[in-house]
Design a protein around this motif. Structure first.
Motif, PDB file in Angstrom:
ATOM      1  N   ASP A 310     -23.342   3.327 -31.353  1.00  0.00           N
ATOM      2  CA  ASP A 310     -22.819   2.033 -31.484  1.00  0.00           C
ATOM      3  C   ASP A 310     -23.785   1.148 -32.414  1.00  0.00           C
ATOM      4  O   ASP A 310     -23.910  -0.004 -32.211  1.00  0.00           O
ATOM      5  CB  ASP A 310     -22.836   1.393 -30.151  1.00  0.00           C
ATOM      6  CG  ASP A 310     -22.032   2.248 -29.127  1.00  0.00           C
ATOM      7  OD1 ASP A 310     -20.870   2.384 -29.594  1.00  0.00           O
ATOM      8  OD2 ASP A 310     -22.391   2.033 -27.913  1.00  0.00           O
ATOM      9  N   ASP A 312     -27.174   1.050 -32.817  1.00  0.00           N
ATOM     10  CA  ASP A 312     -28.246   0.734 -32.436  1.00  0.00           C
ATOM     11  C   ASP A 312     -29.413   1.849 -32.758  1.00  0.00           C
ATOM     12  O   ASP A 312     -29.212   2.765 -32.060  1.00  0.00           O
ATOM     13  CB  ASP A 312     -28.137   0.861 -30.762  1.00  0.00           C
ATOM     14  CG  ASP A 312     -29.700   0.280 -30.326  1.00  0.00           C
ATOM     15  OD1 ASP A 312     -30.509   0.164 -31.042  1.00  0.00           O
ATOM     16  OD2 ASP A 312     -29.648  -0.092 -29.067  1.00  0.00           O
ATOM     17  N   GLN A 393     -19.596   7.437 -37.503  1.00  0.00           N
ATOM     18  CA  GLN A 393     -20.466   6.716 -36.714  1.00  0.00           C
ATOM     19  C   GLN A 393     -20.330   7.477 -35.202  1.00  0.00           C
ATOM     20  O   GLN A 393     -19.325   8.070 -34.848  1.00  0.00           O
ATOM     21  CB  GLN A 393     -19.838   5.228 -36.547  1.00  0.00           C
ATOM     22  CG  GLN A 393     -20.084   4.564 -37.977  1.00  0.00           C
ATOM     23  CD  GLN A 393     -19.630   3.089 -37.639  1.00  0.00           C
ATOM     24  OE1 GLN A 393     -18.325   2.946 -37.048  1.00  0.00           O
ATOM     25  NE2 GLN A 393     -19.942   2.326 -38.530  1.00  0.00           N
ATOM     26  N   ARG A 395     -19.760   6.308 -31.246  1.00  0.00           N
ATOM     27  CA  ARG A 395     -19.121   5.237 -30.623  1.00  0.00           C
ATOM     28  C   ARG A 395     -19.152   5.699 -29.012  1.00  0.00           C
ATOM     29  O   ARG A 395     -18.793   6.547 -28.906  1.00  0.00           O
ATOM     30  CB  ARG A 395     -17.918   4.591 -30.941  1.00  0.00           C
ATOM     31  CG  ARG A 395     -17.948   4.097 -32.443  1.00  0.00           C
ATOM     32  CD  ARG A 395     -16.357   3.437 -32.668  1.00  0.00           C
ATOM     33  NE  ARG A 395     -16.438   3.384 -34.159  1.00  0.00           N
ATOM     34  CZ  ARG A 395     -15.120   3.144 -34.821  1.00  0.00           C
ATOM     35  NH1 ARG A 395     -14.019   3.380 -34.021  1.00  0.00           N
ATOM     36  NH2 ARG A 395     -15.179   2.901 -36.139  1.00  0.00           N
ATOM     37  N   THR A 396     -19.484   4.652 -28.133  1.00  0.00           N
ATOM     38  CA  THR A 396     -19.093   4.849 -26.902  1.00  0.00           C
ATOM     39  C   THR A 396     -17.764   4.734 -26.607  1.00  0.00           C
ATOM     40  O   THR A 396     -17.098   3.503 -27.027  1.00  0.00           O
ATOM     41  CB  THR A 396     -20.003   3.661 -26.177  1.00  0.00           C
ATOM     42  OG1 THR A 396     -21.374   3.802 -26.301  1.00  0.00           O
ATOM     43  CG2 THR A 396     -19.809   3.914 -24.598  1.00  0.00           C
ATOM     44  N   THR A 397     -17.177   5.570 -25.960  1.00  0.00           N
ATOM     45  CA  THR A 397     -15.657   5.417 -25.592  1.00  0.00           C
ATOM     46  C   THR A 397     -15.628   5.491 -24.043  1.00  0.00           C
ATOM     47  O   THR A 397     -16.394   5.965 -23.289  1.00  0.00           O
ATOM     48  CB  THR A 397     -14.769   6.368 -26.318  1.00  0.00           C
ATOM     49  OG1 THR A 397     -14.977   7.711 -25.625  1.00  0.00           O
ATOM     50  CG2 THR A 397     -15.025   6.415 -27.863  1.00  0.00           C
ATOM     51  N   LEU A 401     -19.452   9.494 -25.504  1.00  0.00           N
ATOM     52  CA  LEU A 401     -19.644   9.403 -26.935  1.00  0.00           C
ATOM     53  C   LEU A 401     -18.681  10.026 -27.928  1.00  0.00           C
ATOM     54  O   LEU A 401     -18.589  11.142 -27.774  1.00  0.00           O
ATOM     55  CB  LEU A 401     -21.129   9.766 -27.395  1.00  0.00           C
ATOM     56  CG  LEU A 401     -22.160   8.851 -26.974  1.00  0.00           C
ATOM     57  CD1 LEU A 401     -23.648   9.549 -27.251  1.00  0.00           C
ATOM     58  CD2 LEU A 401     -22.179   7.435 -27.545  1.00  0.00           C
TER      59      LEU A 401
END
Ligand code: FRU
Length: 548
Positions: A310, A312, A393, A395-397, A401
């Motif tokens: 995300d 970070d 990218q 991403r958390t879903t 991930l």
């Protein structure tokens, strides 16, 4: 058109018993940049050889033809002033048509051919497949690629080469790596050896080093070459091969080295596909490589990279990637990749053998990928293409991930918004979409909301660019469940070029690409469909050409 003078004299060699020349071999003194060669898919392939002083200088397979479908060219820059003898063991009728010139045959209509992709990279002449050696260096993005310069089908594997300052506008350069006495040039990667670990650097010029597979009928071996002039010319390492692992794996399939610097361990890493998965090798000097580990479940064209979660950068995971665009997420300690989740996909369709750019500028941490678009260019002297560059990218879903991909921001310069609307009925949307009826390329971004319909989408001359089956949770046949499962909404960003379609769903959570195939006789042009759907958002963009 060629003048009589530009045609090469056909020399009939009579009574040449000591030399290996045949009657009617062709001899030419090279004075022009290009040798233009007539080919036809209807002819069988023969082997053509350029001999300089009885030594083979170049050899390739070609379907030489007296009645060509199209012309290909050989770049003769390196042979200026030399006299070459051309041998050919196929049907020799086309030999007399070969001619040298300052332009390649067809230069006048280059990039304006009927089925030339207008905002995707394709080669001037011949076939392309996998992107290779993608790297940013000294202001240029380099795209090397699997290339057959002499035909619109796969053969004579070489590394073609193009450069760009923005990943959008490309200039094709001469072939970077051509087949040699070891074999043909299969896929691989490049790095910049800033610390001169291999000793190829000159003064303060670091070597660009290419790792590639040499393919032979018996086996596939890993080799390297280096360039001190930004990838324009290459010196092959004298002690190739670096790795010959056929015996270990009892398999011919050992290929496509992906090399990168692993800073925490102060060593190079090579990810190499071997038989049934991706192996990790390490090296301090690029010359001696040590086998470390193997992850099964992949075939061809590895990639392995670290991505922030995300965005970070203090939290990262590694992505192990295969040719079919399936991937695993896990951790990597420089020697072993440990998968921590199942196998996933984020993209399907024509994409294959995608790679990401190495050596991105320090102020640009993006992981940018380009995939081979397996898209036919019917009737053209070139074939296949590259897909748009996309940013990857993690991403958390709701499912954990996942990778996502969206076209890089540099693509925005291509598109101009000319129409938009919100909360439209299908009829109103279709009235607007009519404005694009005659366009060979464009982009449409839309959010559809379903209520009564179990399926809805967009079609172009009868071809379903988007077919969302809410009942089966399928988009064009592939399972997809939106992050918000109950919203009944779907956003699609659709990029149409002359021969291809790329679609990015819900901000890149899933994407796919198709060949553009209008249903013959269908006159419906561009339209949305679906019972009582709402077109919540519609934006229509015209698209520029990247070619001058
Ligand atoms: C993938 C691939 C690679 C190989 C190359 C040959 O498309 O099969 O594994 O190196 O193509 O062109």
């Amino acid at each position: 058109m060629k003048s009589a003078l530009q045609r090469i004299a056909l020399i009939v060699l009579i009574g040449c018993s000591s030399c290996s020349l045949q009657a009617q071999d062709l001899s030419i003194t090279v004075t022009k940049r290009y040798l233009n060669l007539p080919v036809s898919q209807a002819q069988n392939r023969g082997m053509m050889q350029f001999m300089v002083k009885d030594k083979p200088e170049r050899a390739f397979k070609i379907r030489l033809a007296a009645k060509p479908d199209y012309w290909v060219f050989c770049d003769m820059a390196a042979l200026q002033g030399k006299t070459i003898t051309i041998r050919y063991d196929g049907n020799r009728e086309g030999l007399t048509k070969i001619y040298q010139a300052d332009n390649m045959a067809g230069q006048d209509s280059l990039y304006r051919e009927k089925n030339r992709p207008q905002y995707h990279f394709s080669t001037r002449r011949g076939w392309i497949n996998d992107p290779n050696g993608m790297i940013y260096y000294a202001g240029e993005y380099h795209l090397f690629y699997q290339h057959n310069p002499y035909e619109r089908e796969w053969e004579n594997m070489s590394w073609g080469h193009a450069v760009s300052r923005d990943m959008i506008h490309w200039e094709e350069l001469p072939t970077a790596l051509s087949p040699d006495s070891l074999g043909t040039m299969f896929s691989g990667s490049t790095v910049i050896d800033y610390a001169n670990t291999a000793g190829f650097n000159q003064g303060n010029v670091p070597a660009m080093v290419a790792f590639y597979t040499v393919d032979t009928p018996e086996k596939q071996i890993q080799c390297m070459a280096y360039s001190l002039d930004k990838g324009r010319t290459w010196t092959k390492y004298a002690k190739n091969p670096l790795i010959d692992s056929k015996a270990k794996w009892n398999s011919k399939d050992t290929r496509d080295p992906r090399v990168f610097w692993y800073a925490p361990g102060n060593h190079w890493v090579m990810v190499l596909n071997e038989r049934d998965g991706h192996s990790i090798y390490t090296s301090k000097n690029m010359k001696a490589w040590t086998y470390e580990s193997h992850v099964t479940g992949f075939w061809e064209c590895p990639d392995l990279f670290e991505l922030p979660i995300d965005g970070d950068t203090t939290k990262t995971k590694w992505v192990m990637y295969g040719a079919s665009a399936t991937y695993m997420i896990g951790s990597f300690d420089g020697k072993t990749f440990t998968p921590e989740s199942g196998k996933h996909y984020y993209v399907t369709g024509t994409i294959y053998a995608a790679q990401t750019f190495a050596n991105m500028p320090p102020n640009d941490p993006r992981r940018i990928q380009i995939g081979w678009g397996r898209v036919q260019q019917p009737g053209m002297p070139f074939n296949n293409m590259m897909l748009l560059p996309t940013e990857l990218q993690l991403r958390t879903t709701g499912n954990g991930l996942r990778l996502s991909s969206v076209p890089v921001k540099e693509t925005e310069q291509l598109f101009e918004k000319v129409q938009q609307g919100t909360s439209l009925s299908a009829t109103d949307a279709n009235e607007k979409l009519k404005a694009f009826n005659q366009l060979d390329r464009f982009r449409v971004r839309t959010t559809l909301k379903l209520s009564h319909a179990t399926s809805a989408g967009l079609s172009l001359f009868g071809q379903r660019l988007l077919e969302y089956d809410m009942n089966g949770n399928r988009i064009n046949g592939v399972f997809y469940s939106p992050e918000n499962m109950t919203s009944m909404e779907l956003t699609a960003d659709i990029y149409v070029d002359r021969t291809s379609i790329e679609v990015f769903i819900d901000g890149g959570a899933y994407s796919y690409s198709l060949e553009r195939k209008p249903v013959s006789g269908n006159t419906e042009s561009l339209k949305v469909w679906g019972t009582a759907i709402e077109v919540k958002e519609l934006a229509m963009y015209t698209a520029k050409s990247i070619w001058k």
